[in-house]
Write a protein that holds these residues in place. Structure first.
Motif, PDB file in Angstrom:
ATOM      1  N   GLU A  12       0.816  -1.218   0.000  1.00 38.66           N
ATOM      2  CA  GLU A  12       0.000   0.000   0.000  1.00 38.66           C
ATOM      3  C   GLU A  12       0.851   1.271   0.000  1.00 38.66           C
ATOM      4  N   SER A  13       1.936   1.249   0.754  1.00 39.36           N
ATOM      5  CA  SER A  13       2.773   2.459   0.826  1.00 39.36           C
ATOM      6  C   SER A  13       3.470   2.715  -0.511  1.00 39.36           C
ATOM      7  N   GLU A  14       3.878   1.655  -1.207  1.00 39.57           N
ATOM      8  CA  GLU A  14       4.511   1.817  -2.515  1.00 39.57           C
ATOM      9  C   GLU A  14       3.511   2.366  -3.532  1.00 39.57           C
ATOM     10  N   ALA A  15       2.279   1.873  -3.466  1.00 34.31           N
ATOM     11  CA  ALA A  15       1.238   2.374  -4.369  1.00 34.31           C
ATOM     12  C   ALA A  15       0.967   3.850  -4.105  1.00 34.31           C
ATOM     13  N   THR A  16       0.960   4.238  -2.841  1.00 36.54           N
ATOM     14  CA  THR A  16       0.719   5.640  -2.486  1.00 36.54           C
ATOM     15  C   THR A  16       1.838   6.536  -2.989  1.00 36.54           C
ATOM     16  N   VAL A  17       3.081   6.082  -2.833  1.00 36.50           N
ATOM     17  CA  VAL A  17       4.226   6.847  -3.337  1.00 36.50           C
ATOM     18  C   VAL A  17       4.100   7.049  -4.844  1.00 36.50           C
ATOM     19  N   PHE A  18       3.725   5.980  -5.543  1.00 40.84           N
ATOM     20  CA  PHE A  18       3.582   6.097  -6.999  1.00 40.84           C
ATOM     21  C   PHE A  18       2.492   7.094  -7.364  1.00 40.84           C
ATOM     22  N   LEU A  19       1.331   7.009  -6.719  1.00 44.37           N
ATOM     23  CA  LEU A  19       0.219   7.901  -7.050  1.00 44.37           C
ATOM     24  C   LEU A  19       0.584   9.363  -6.786  1.00 44.37           C
ATOM     25  N   ASN A  20       1.290   9.605  -5.693  1.00 46.18           N
ATOM     26  CA  ASN A  20       1.711  10.973  -5.386  1.00 46.18           C
ATOM     27  C   ASN A  20       2.686  11.493  -6.436  1.00 46.18           C
ATOM     28  N   LYS A  21       3.626  10.637  -6.832  1.00 47.08           N
ATOM     29  CA  LYS A  21       4.604  11.039  -7.838  1.00 47.08           C
ATOM     30  C   LYS A  21       3.918  11.241  -9.193  1.00 47.08           C
ATOM     31  N   PHE A  22       3.000  10.347  -9.521  1.00 50.01           N
ATOM     32  CA  PHE A  22       2.272  10.447 -10.786  1.00 50.01           C
ATOM     33  C   PHE A  22       1.495  11.762 -10.847  1.00 50.01           C
ATOM     34  N   SER A  23       0.901  12.160  -9.722  1.00 53.78           N
ATOM     35  CA  SER A  23       0.131  13.398  -9.679  1.00 53.78           C
ATOM     36  C   SER A  23       0.988  14.610 -10.017  1.00 53.78           C
ATOM     37  N   THR A  24       2.267  14.528  -9.689  1.00 50.78           N
ATOM     38  CA  THR A  24       3.201  15.607 -10.036  1.00 50.78           C
ATOM     39  C   THR A  24       3.686  15.458 -11.470  1.00 50.78           C
ATOM     40  N   ASP A  25       4.018  14.236 -11.864  1.00 45.79           N
ATOM     41  CA  ASP A  25       4.580  13.995 -13.199  1.00 45.79           C
ATOM     42  C   ASP A  25       3.610  14.399 -14.309  1.00 45.79           C
ATOM     43  N   VAL A  26       2.310  14.150 -14.107  1.00 44.31           N
ATOM     44  CA  VAL A  26       1.349  14.418 -15.185  1.00 44.31           C
ATOM     45  C   VAL A  26       1.287  15.904 -15.541  1.00 44.31           C
ATOM     46  N   GLN A  27       1.726  16.744 -14.609  1.00 44.52           N
ATOM     47  CA  GLN A  27       1.666  18.183 -14.856  1.00 44.52           C
ATOM     48  C   GLN A  27       2.828  18.676 -15.718  1.00 44.52           C
TER      49      GLN A  27
END
Length: 309
Positions: free
Chosen positions: A111-126
């Protein structure tokens, strides 16, 4: 820049044997190892077409380091997230005109790895113009994970090109957030519709159904014959030239790369379709999966026919 997502990448190992002997030792001299996964095939083609590209997903262990080194050598931006588990191997034994595959399931994402990815993805998409998402999910992630990614991308007006199948595709189609493009092949569309096989008439009928409402581009590839493409309210039959294929594996990934690059360069309608399908043809002419020769684009593109139905 284009961002590619490969959540369950692999190191692809190919063993070429004159003959495979069971229950004994087989010695092999012809071995190749490369960064694998549908999304990384897309990545390589985008890079070969001269477009700035970043690759993301989950990587772990020594095999993850192997992939990091390969994409670094190719000057591909590394946006991958580190995990505790080990990235998988996928082995293909090529023998007597056949290919036997041994595919590892891969790591379990916590779960923590998935959360890290989602947070990073939220920045990367911009910071990117388009996103491609390809292939399967690793264990540990919920089946709506792709739908989550599409939703985050849409919040930032970053278009998504999605290439997956089965329940992953169904969950995304049922969600409120839609990708710009999906690319099921003929077999995957049949599975989505609950059919064993599907013919041209059924493909056209499916593309006119409410199932794909709200998705601007639906591309159904049909192997060596070409594709059917729905763009908004128009449906097109695309015929590709007959070629002596060397290795057709990864041609669908090359088509996704072609659409991503073509869209990023402002290509539209028929010109975009021809450009993208050309990449599938060019990939089939190369021995290495996820590889095209840009010098051949114009010659083959001119042979592709697009007919509105």
């Amino acid at each position: 820049m284009i961002l590619t997502i490969t959540l369950n990448p692999s190191v692809d190992i190919s063993y070429k044997l004159d003959e495979l002997n069971l229950d004994t030792v087989n010695r092999v001299a012809d071995v190749s190892k490369t960064a694998g996964g549908k999304g990384l095939n897309v990545t390589r083609v985008i890079q070969q077409l001269g477009k700035d590209v970043a690759a993301s997903g989950f990587l772990g262990g020594s095999l993850g380091n192997f992939i990091r080194q390969e994409i670094s050598d190719k000057e591909i931006h590394d946006y991958f997230v580190n995990i505790e588990g080990e990235t998988r191997n996928c082995i293909a034994v090529i023998h007597e005109g056949q290919q036997t595959e041994i595919l590892e399931a891969g790591p379990v994402i916590n779960e923590s790895e998935a959360t890290v990815f989602l947070n990073k993805f939220s920045t990367d998409v911009q910071n990117v113009d388009f996103i491609t998402i390809s292939g399967s999910l690793p264990n540990g992630l919920h089946k709506n994970f792709y739908a989550q990614l599409v939703g985050i991308a849409n919040q930032h007006d970053t278009p998504v090109l999605l290439d997956t199948k089965g329940e992953l595709l169904s969950h995304t189609l049922e969600g409120d957030s839609k990708p710009l493009l999906i690319k099921p092949n003929q077999e995957e569309l049949a599975d989505l519709l609950g059919e064993e096989v599907i013919n041209d008439t059924q493909i056209i009928s499916a593309l006119q159904s409410q199932k794909f409402f709200g998705i601007p581009w639906v591309v159904v590839t049909t192997g060596a014959t070409g594709a059917f493409v729905k763009h908004d309210k128009g449906i097109y039959r695309v015929s590709t030239p007959k070629v002596d294929a060397v290795n057709p594996v990864g041609s669908g990934d090359a088509v996704v790369a072609g659409f991503a690059v073509g869209l990023s360069r402002g290509l539209m309608d028929e010109e975009l379709v021809k450009y993208a399908l050309t990449m599938g043809v060019l990939n089939a002419l190369e021995a290495k999966t996820g590889s095209v020769n840009p010098g051949k684009i114009n010659w083959y593109k001119d042979q592709i026919r697009v007919e509105r139905i």
